[in-house]
Motif scaffolding. Structure first.
Motif, short mmCIF file in Angstrom:
data_model
loop_
_atom_site.label_atom_id
_atom_site.label_comp_id
_atom_site.label_asym_id
_atom_site.label_seq_id
_atom_site.Cartn_x
_atom_site.Cartn_y
_atom_site.Cartn_z
N VAL A 106 0.86 -1.17 0.00
CA VAL A 106 0.00 0.00 0.00
C VAL A 106 0.90 1.22 0.00
O VAL A 106 1.73 1.39 0.88
N THR A 107 0.74 2.07 -0.99
CA THR A 107 1.58 3.26 -1.03
C THR A 107 0.97 4.33 -0.15
O THR A 107 -0.21 4.27 0.20
N ALA A 108 1.80 5.33 0.19
CA ALA A 108 1.38 6.35 1.16
C ALA A 108 0.03 6.96 0.81
O ALA A 108 -0.84 7.07 1.66
N GLY A 109 -0.15 7.31 -0.42
CA GLY A 109 -1.38 7.97 -0.86
C GLY A 109 -2.61 7.11 -0.70
O GLY A 109 -3.73 7.62 -0.66
N GLU A 110 -2.38 5.80 -0.64
CA GLU A 110 -3.52 4.89 -0.59
C GLU A 110 -4.04 4.68 0.81
O GLU A 110 -5.15 4.19 1.00
N ALA A 111 -3.20 4.96 1.80
CA ALA A 111 -3.54 4.64 3.18
C ALA A 111 -4.92 5.19 3.51
O ALA A 111 -5.28 6.28 3.09
N GLY A 112 -5.66 4.45 4.27
CA GLY A 112 -6.98 4.93 4.65
C GLY A 112 -8.08 4.30 3.83
O GLY A 112 -9.16 4.05 4.33
N GLY A 113 -7.80 4.03 2.57
CA GLY A 113 -8.81 3.41 1.73
C GLY A 113 -9.18 2.04 2.26
O GLY A 113 -8.33 1.31 2.75
N ILE A 114 -10.44 1.72 2.19
CA ILE A 114 -10.87 0.41 2.69
C ILE A 114 -10.86 -0.59 1.53
O ILE A 114 -11.45 -0.35 0.48
N THR A 115 -10.17 -1.69 1.75
CA THR A 115 -10.07 -2.70 0.70
C THR A 115 -11.41 -3.33 0.41
O THR A 115 -12.14 -3.72 1.30
N GLN A 116 -11.72 -3.40 -0.88
CA GLN A 116 -12.94 -4.08 -1.29
C GLN A 116 -12.54 -5.24 -2.17
O GLN A 116 -11.54 -5.17 -2.89
N HIS A 117 -13.32 -6.28 -2.13
CA HIS A 117 -13.01 -7.38 -3.03
C HIS A 117 -13.62 -7.08 -4.40
O HIS A 117 -14.82 -7.08 -4.56
#
Ligand code: GDP
Ligand code: MG
Length: 370
Positions: free
Chosen positions: A104-115
């Motif tokens: 997970v790159t820095a900018g992605e942090a926080g996003g909730i993983t969806q399948h």
């Protein structure tokens, strides 16, 4: 116009050419193995074998041709598309989850993983890999049966505390039949009972000799639990990909394959599409199997909005008028009217087909199957 030979037709229908020739004789048609047949003959013969034949319209042919024709100078490197296969409980899901969460790159942090059935990650060395996250290898097989060639590299997972199992062999056979390079991930090496040498030995018995033993197959000991070796595994995937010289043209209408699709109560039809060449944009007119629509929104596997999606990028797409099937090809078209017409022709065909529950083949002029 003549289409395909008696021989090609027999292989499309999965029967021997002799049977086809015999049936032709019974119908009073004398054909030789390599004789090309016209539409009428194909329809009659296929009918005898329980098949309906769909002849493609010129618009579809054009779209298919465009996909195959690219100028070398328009092509740029693209990320490899990887499928993980192996025996049940050997760690496919764990490995996919580890890779998704670790990269997970820095900018992605926080996003909730969806399948969403596919995701793209950046490795520590800064390069991208796209993973198809479809349960088991059924989806891979289903897509292949529909003629979709999506995967560039297959990772075969084998648990080091277990053995090379029937599904391991099956997965290897599938990958080999598809001509897709294989990398072996020997998983669960964190376990005290792990015995990677035993796995290498069993693999060698089925002619899969790993590099450490002088063979040609890259392999990597990993733990999907601790993450040990996973980054090295990804580097090996990239090495394999380099040999394949994977390229695509980002400056064209998107073409790709449907990974999965369903109806979401709140959002309408949601489809995970893998763009294989070209770039998909909001507002594009998409034809996917027997459905079409204008792209209303695109999100990645973390639910973040995307404005566009280039080659080897999976997107979750809103805007189709139905759920296409996994393995259906999609194309972006200039004309909404044309897309609607083709989609409705195909739905019509499917309705008629399901009424008659007959098998069906689609042919273009040179007999490629859609
Ligand atoms: P799949 O059926 O191939 O998708 O296997 P799963 O990913 O569901 O894993 C099966 C079981 O093995 C789960 O209980 C995992 O927690 C466990 N497992 C997977 N990878 C590892 C590993 O590297 N080490 C250990 N100790 N357990 C693992
Ligand atoms: Mg699983």
């Amino acid at each position: 116009t003549e289409f395909i030979s008696a021989n090609d037709l027999s292989s499309l229908m999965d029967v021997s050419v002799n049977e086809v020739i015999k049936v032709c004789m019974q119908l009073g048609m004398f054909v030789s193995i390599n004789q090309r047949l016209d539409a009428e003959a194909i329809t009659i013969i296929a009918d005898e074998f329980g098949y309906d034949v769909e002849f493609m319209t010129t618009e579809e042919e054009q779209a298919l041709e465009e996909m195959q024709e690219e100028n070398e100078e328009d092509l740029v490197e693209r990320a490899p598309i990887v499928t993980i296969m192996g025996h049940v409980d050997h760690g496919k899901t764990s490995l996919l989850d580890y890779i998704r969460n670790a990269n997970v790159t820095a900018g992605e942090a926080g996003g909730i993983t969806q399948h969403i059935g596919a995701y793209k990650v950046k490795t520590e060395s800064g390069r991208n890999i796209t993973f198809l996250d479809t349960p088991g290898h059924e989806a891979f097989t289903a897509m292949r049966a529909r003629g979709a060639k999506v995967t560039d590299v297959v990772i075969i997972v084998v648990a080091a505390d277990d053995a090379v199992m029937p599904q391991t062999k099956e997965a290897i056979n599938h990958a080999q039949a598809a001509g897709v390079p294989i990398i072996i991930a020997i998983n669960k090496v964190d376990k005290p009972s792990a015995n990677p040498d035993k796995i290498r030995e069993e693999l060698s018995q089925m002619n899969i000799l790993v590099e450490e033993w002088g063979g040609k197959y890259q392999s990597q000991e990993v733990s999907a639990k601790s993450g040990l070796g996973v980054e090295d595994l990804l580097e090996k995937v990239l090495l394999e990909a380099e040999l394949l010289e994977l390229k695509a043209n980002p400056e064209r209408h998107a073409i790709g394959t449907v990974i999965e699709a369903s109806l979401d109560k709140g959002r309408g039809y949601v489809a995970t599409m893998l763009v294989q060449t070209g770039t998909m944009q909001i507002g594009d007119v998409v034809l996917a199997g027997s459905h079409y629509g204008r792209v209303k929104a695109m999100t990645d596997h973390r639910g973040r909005k995307m404005k566009e999606a280039g080659p080897a990028t999976p997107v979750q797409l809103l805007g189709l008028d139905g759920a296409p099937q996994a393995g259906d090809k999609f194309v972006v078209m200039d004309s909404e009217r044309e897309a609607r017409e083709i989609a409705s022709n195909r739905s019509q065909m499917q309705r008629e087909q399901s009424l008659r529950t007959r098998k069906h083949i689609t042919l273009d002029e040179i007999g490629r199957r859609l």
